[in-house]
Scaffold this motif. Structure first.
Motif, mmCIF file in Angstrom:
data_model
loop_
_atom_site.group_PDB
_atom_site.id
_atom_site.type_symbol
_atom_site.label_atom_id
_atom_site.label_comp_id
_atom_site.label_asym_id
_atom_site.label_seq_id
_atom_site.Cartn_x
_atom_site.Cartn_y
_atom_site.Cartn_z
ATOM 1 N N SER A 316 0.831 -1.203 0.000
ATOM 2 C CA SER A 316 0.000 0.000 0.000
ATOM 3 C C SER A 316 0.867 1.255 0.000
ATOM 4 C CB SER A 316 -0.934 -0.003 1.212
ATOM 5 O OG SER A 316 -0.191 -0.084 2.424
ATOM 6 N N GLU A 317 2.082 1.169 0.539
ATOM 7 C CA GLU A 317 3.054 2.263 0.512
ATOM 8 C C GLU A 317 4.456 1.664 0.493
ATOM 9 O OE1 GLU A 317 1.830 5.970 2.912
ATOM 10 O OE2 GLU A 317 1.101 4.291 4.119
ATOM 11 N N PRO A 318 5.401 2.287 -0.217
ATOM 12 C CA PRO A 318 6.770 1.746 -0.250
ATOM 13 C C PRO A 318 7.485 1.996 1.083
ATOM 14 C CG PRO A 318 6.645 3.767 -1.520
ATOM 15 C CD PRO A 318 5.246 3.453 -1.094
ATOM 16 N N VAL A 319 8.066 0.977 1.640
ATOM 17 C CA VAL A 319 8.667 1.051 2.979
ATOM 18 C C VAL A 319 10.133 0.634 2.917
ATOM 19 C CG1 VAL A 319 6.501 0.676 4.208
ATOM 20 C CG2 VAL A 319 7.869 -1.289 3.467
ATOM 21 N N PRO A 320 10.899 0.874 4.001
ATOM 22 C CA PRO A 320 12.301 0.455 4.018
ATOM 23 C C PRO A 320 12.439 -1.055 3.916
ATOM 24 C CG PRO A 320 11.867 2.026 5.781
ATOM 25 C CD PRO A 320 10.547 1.630 5.212
ATOM 26 N N VAL A 321 13.537 -1.471 3.297
ATOM 27 C CA VAL A 321 13.765 -2.889 3.048
ATOM 28 C C VAL A 321 15.225 -3.215 3.323
ATOM 29 C CG1 VAL A 321 14.186 -2.447 0.594
ATOM 30 C CG2 VAL A 321 13.501 -4.732 1.328
ATOM 31 N N GLU A 322 15.494 -4.406 3.803
ATOM 32 C CA GLU A 322 16.846 -4.907 4.010
ATOM 33 C C GLU A 322 16.944 -6.314 3.436
ATOM 34 O OE1 GLU A 322 19.061 -3.561 7.835
ATOM 35 O OE2 GLU A 322 16.988 -3.941 8.445
ATOM 36 N N VAL A 323 18.137 -6.669 2.945
ATOM 37 C CA VAL A 323 18.389 -8.014 2.427
ATOM 38 C C VAL A 323 19.663 -8.540 3.072
ATOM 39 C CG1 VAL A 323 18.899 -9.421 0.386
ATOM 40 C CG2 VAL A 323 17.251 -7.547 0.228
ATOM 41 N N ARG A 324 19.625 -9.794 3.476
ATOM 42 C CA ARG A 324 20.820 -10.455 3.993
ATOM 43 C C ARG A 324 20.801 -11.904 3.528
ATOM 44 N NH1 ARG A 324 17.188 -10.902 8.283
ATOM 45 N NH2 ARG A 324 17.255 -12.879 9.435
ATOM 46 N N GLN A 325 21.931 -12.558 3.642
ATOM 47 C CA GLN A 325 22.033 -13.953 3.248
ATOM 48 C C GLN A 325 22.434 -14.790 4.448
ATOM 49 O OE1 GLN A 325 24.526 -14.753 -0.155
ATOM 50 N NE2 GLN A 325 24.451 -16.961 0.110
ATOM 51 N N GLU A 326 21.734 -15.876 4.661
ATOM 52 C CA GLU A 326 22.062 -16.851 5.694
ATOM 53 C C GLU A 326 22.115 -18.222 5.036
ATOM 54 O OE1 GLU A 326 19.355 -16.738 8.939
ATOM 55 O OE2 GLU A 326 19.935 -14.730 9.605
ATOM 56 N N GLY A 327 23.329 -18.749 4.861
ATOM 57 C CA GLY A 327 23.460 -20.052 4.228
ATOM 58 C C GLY A 327 22.859 -20.047 2.846
ATOM 59 N N GLN A 328 21.857 -20.910 2.633
ATOM 60 C CA GLN A 328 21.238 -21.046 1.323
ATOM 61 C C GLN A 328 19.962 -20.218 1.197
ATOM 62 O OE1 GLN A 328 21.982 -24.983 -0.013
ATOM 63 N NE2 GLN A 328 20.452 -24.915 -1.657
ATOM 64 N N ASP A 329 19.752 -19.288 2.143
ATOM 65 C CA ASP A 329 18.569 -18.441 2.108
ATOM 66 C C ASP A 329 18.957 -16.988 1.855
ATOM 67 O OD1 ASP A 329 16.967 -20.605 2.645
ATOM 68 O OD2 ASP A 329 16.720 -20.130 4.774
ATOM 69 N N LEU A 330 18.252 -16.350 0.923
ATOM 70 C CA LEU A 330 18.262 -14.898 0.824
ATOM 71 C C LEU A 330 17.045 -14.395 1.587
ATOM 72 C CD1 LEU A 330 19.187 -14.099 -2.895
ATOM 73 C CD2 LEU A 330 20.565 -13.680 -0.861
ATOM 74 N N ILE A 331 17.255 -13.436 2.485
ATOM 75 C CA ILE A 331 16.197 -13.009 3.398
ATOM 76 C C ILE A 331 15.941 -11.527 3.191
ATOM 77 C CG2 ILE A 331 15.488 -12.848 5.811
ATOM 78 C CD1 ILE A 331 17.607 -15.081 6.342
ATOM 79 N N LEU A 332 14.697 -11.202 2.884
ATOM 80 C CA LEU A 332 14.272 -9.827 2.694
ATOM 81 C C LEU A 332 13.376 -9.428 3.859
ATOM 82 C CD1 LEU A 332 13.181 -8.046 -0.499
ATOM 83 C CD2 LEU A 332 11.564 -8.092 1.401
ATOM 84 N N THR A 333 13.663 -8.281 4.466
ATOM 85 C CA THR A 333 12.869 -7.770 5.578
ATOM 86 C C THR A 333 12.213 -6.464 5.166
ATOM 87 O OG1 THR A 333 14.372 -8.753 7.200
ATOM 88 C CG2 THR A 333 12.905 -7.032 7.989
ATOM 89 N N LEU A 334 10.896 -6.382 5.354
ATOM 90 C CA LEU A 334 10.148 -5.154 5.155
ATOM 91 C C LEU A 334 9.861 -4.547 6.515
ATOM 92 C CD1 LEU A 334 7.544 -6.297 2.465
ATOM 93 C CD2 LEU A 334 9.568 -4.894 2.085
ATOM 94 N N HIS A 335 10.174 -3.262 6.666
ATOM 95 C CA HIS A 335 9.923 -2.558 7.918
ATOM 96 C C HIS A 335 8.650 -1.738 7.808
ATOM 97 C CE1 HIS A 335 13.892 -3.460 9.713
ATOM 98 N NE2 HIS A 335 14.321 -3.402 8.460
ATOM 99 N N GLN A 336 8.024 -1.506 8.958
ATOM 100 C CA GLN A 336 6.797 -0.734 9.034
ATOM 101 C C GLN A 336 5.745 -1.309 8.072
ATOM 102 O OE1 GLN A 336 9.185 3.333 9.109
ATOM 103 N NE2 GLN A 336 7.167 3.648 10.029
ATOM 104 N N ALA A 337 5.576 -2.621 8.153
ATOM 105 C CA ALA A 337 4.656 -3.319 7.253
ATOM 106 C C ALA A 337 3.909 -4.412 8.012
ATOM 107 C CB ALA A 337 5.419 -3.918 6.074
#
Length: 589
Positions: A316-337
């Motif tokens: 509904s609105e663009p929010v801050p995002v972070e990406v990190r890698q743990e082993g065989q996973d790429l992990i995306l975090t959305l904040h204020q969502a």
């Protein structure tokens, strides 16, 4: 290249501690003997806070070179790089070979604060601060030990108490040079906090020492009302989010253009965002608001888009995002969502096998993309309106019978033009072997079927943003930045040598380690090590990116190996064979 220059305001990894170490005359043959005494570094009148200095230079190999009457070790070509201790103040050195003499006066400047003319050395706030009502506002000053300090803000008075000191922290460069921590500063840090109970302009702080001598920093404190929820909207292609309000603080995942975040504090030109990161005000527009930012995420779709799978997050609105890698996973975090996600569509693809999500405390959503293979090949983020596009590259497809067919490699010869890089004792500018090695490496890789693109193929000026733009546009399979190393003043140039690798994104760590291990073994070269390093050419996410430091320009004999055309041929072949082995091993899994 001097990778010990990490962090800092420019983030371009170009420093100014030893300016003449970067100047020199490029030559293409092995480093020859000089017909005369020549001192490349340090320049006369050089100033440093280091406790020692090394002298980089050369003279004909016959006879001896002395510095203040002390003989120094030299290479077979006559190059030298001994270190000498420095006393505080001017230090005069006489460098002699035969009847030739060079003199240098090096001034060691104390790294301790000068004797204070006032009780306090630093005061905060020196720039305007803004904080929401109800949040403690903490002040910090440094000054002479054993002071009694009270802070007064409007009608509030509270004590500033000395903070126990654990000693001075190690500088980043100490990891690369093995230098000792600086001596403790002869100053005491005093801290105190207050919690404002009303929104207002609270004005300037006054610090009283021993009940008198008021001292007032320039900044003012403003307390915001509870219903002020202004938003920062990123207006540059990538907003640099950091862990604190200065360029000395570490970077976080850059925020794509269009990202929004609630502003929860301000210190001068820096804004604190709702998820704790800080960003410079010049990179955002401030939109007044009184409503909380809380974006809603609904149906998620992941589809193949050429050489990548693209995961689309309708918000509904663009929010801050972070990406990190743990082993065989790429992990995306959305904040204020918050999630209203009932359906996730994942089209079969060669990059990710599974996409799952969970709710985390603090209005955060986490999405895990399970990679098909252990090796990640790159990713990008962008907003199109309110839709976040997370593009994850497929593994490369081998095409043809040549060993590296289907592989695209970007080579970045470091420095160039007016940016010579480091300089050897013989006067060779680093930019020259950077380019010579890259051209030979290009030819060797192309003979094995790779497509190779150079950021520069001539001695030209090429700013770092332009190099990064080429990587972003090309989207290579891997990106390698070609450099040779040098040391700061407190380094031991006579003993420090070897091959080093720098990575930043986890997807490049395995490649960096493999390159280091194989090159030191194949070439029987010393090891400098493998480092996580905040270097611009190691930061791209679109491809595994490694900055290679293939030897030390500041080492008397290793610099001769660096400039030797036959050794450059061997190095190029060794890198090519190593990359072929890495691709064969990585793509087999």
């Amino acid at each position: 290249m001097r990778p010990w220059e990490l962090g800092g305001a420019s983030q371009l990894m170009v420093g100014a501690i030893a300016p003449l170490l970067w100047a020199g005359v490029a030559i293409a043959q092995p480093a020859p003997s000089s017909p005369e005494l020549r001192l490349v570094y340090p320049p006369d009148g050089h100033q440093t806070t280091s406790e020692r200095i090394f002298f980089l230079g050369t003279a004909p190999p016959t006879g001896s070179v002395t510095i203040n009457g002390q003989g120094v070790n030299r290479s077979a070509f006559g190059h030298f790089a001994p270190s000498f201790p420095l006393q505080l103040g001017p230090n005069r050195f006489e460098i002699r070979w035969g009847d030739r003499t060079e003199t240098r006066t090096i001034t060691r400047i104390s790294n301790q604060p000068p004797v204070l003319s006032t009780p306090l050395a630093t005061l905060e706030p020196m720039a305007d601060w803004g904080w929401p009502i109800g949040e403690p506002i903490c002040l910090r000053v440094t000054g002479r030990p054993n002071l009694t300090i009270d802070a007064r803000v409007a009608e509030r008075t509270f004590p500033m108490l000395p903070r126990p000191s654990a000693g001075s922290p190690l500088p980043n460069s100490s990891v690369l040079t093995g230098s000792d921590p600086p001596p403790p500063a002869p100053l005491t840090t005093y801290e105190g906090c207050f919690t404002p109970d009303r929104p207002d302009d609270w004005g300037q702080v006054r610090f009283y020492i021993d009940g008198e001598m008021p001292m007032t920093p320039r900044g003012r404190i403003t307390v915001w009302p509870r219903d002020r929820r202004d938003r920062a909207r990123v207006t540059v292609p990538w907003g640099v989010a950091r862990t604190g309000p200065s360029t000395d603080h570490s970077r976080l995942t850059p925020l794509p253009q269009g990202s929004q975040a609630t502003i929860t504090g301000r210190r001068g030109d820096w804004l604190r965002l709702g998820y704790g990161a800080w960003i410079q005000a010049s990179e955002v527009a401030i939109d007044p608001s009184s409503t909380p930012l809380q974006s809603v995420v609904q149906g998620i779709r992941a589809q193949n888009q050429g050489t990548a799978v693209e995961v689309q997050f309708p918000l509904s609105e663009p929010v801050p995002v972070e990406v990190r890698q743990e082993g065989q996973d790429l992990i995306l975090t959305l904040h204020q969502a918050i999630a209203q996600t009932d359906t996730v569509f994942l089209q079969r693809n060669p990059a990710i096998s599974q996409l799952t999500w969970q709710v985390l405390p603090g209005d955060r959503l986490e999405y895990r993309a399970r990679l098909v293979t252990a090796q990640a090949w790159g990713w990008t983020l962008r907003y199109e309106g309110n839709v976040l596009h997370w593009r994850i590259k497929h593994p490369p497809l081998r095409s043809g019978s040549a060993p590296l067919a289907g592989i695209t490699i970007l080579l970045d010869p470091g420095h160039g033009g007016r940016e010579p890089g480091a300089t050897s004792a013989a006067g060779v500018a680093e930019k020259t072997p950077n380019l010579e090695t890259s051209l030979k490496l290009q030819a060797a890789l192309e003979r094995r079927g790779a497509r190779v693109v150079l950021t520069r193929s001539t001695d030209q000026d090429l700013p770092i943003p332009d190099r990064l733009a080429q990587i972003a546009e090309l989207e290579p399979t891997i990106a390698l930045s070609v450099h040779y190393n040098a040391l700061p003043d407190d380094g031991n140039a006579e003993t420090t040598q070897g091959i080093g690798m720098f990575w930043y994104q986890p997807q490049a760590q395995g490649l960096a380690q493999f390159l280091h291990d194989e090159l030191t073994r194949r070439l029987d070269r010393p090891s400098y090590g493998v480092f996580w390093g905040n270097l611009a050419l190691a930061r791209p996410t679109i491809a595994p990116s490694v900055l290679m430091e293939l030897g030390f320009m500041s080492h008397p004999s290793e610099s001769e190996w660096i400039s030797n055309p036959q050794e450059q041929d061997k190095l190029a072949e060794a890198i090519t064979a190593t990359l072929q082995a890495w691709f064969e091993r990585t793509l087999a899994h």
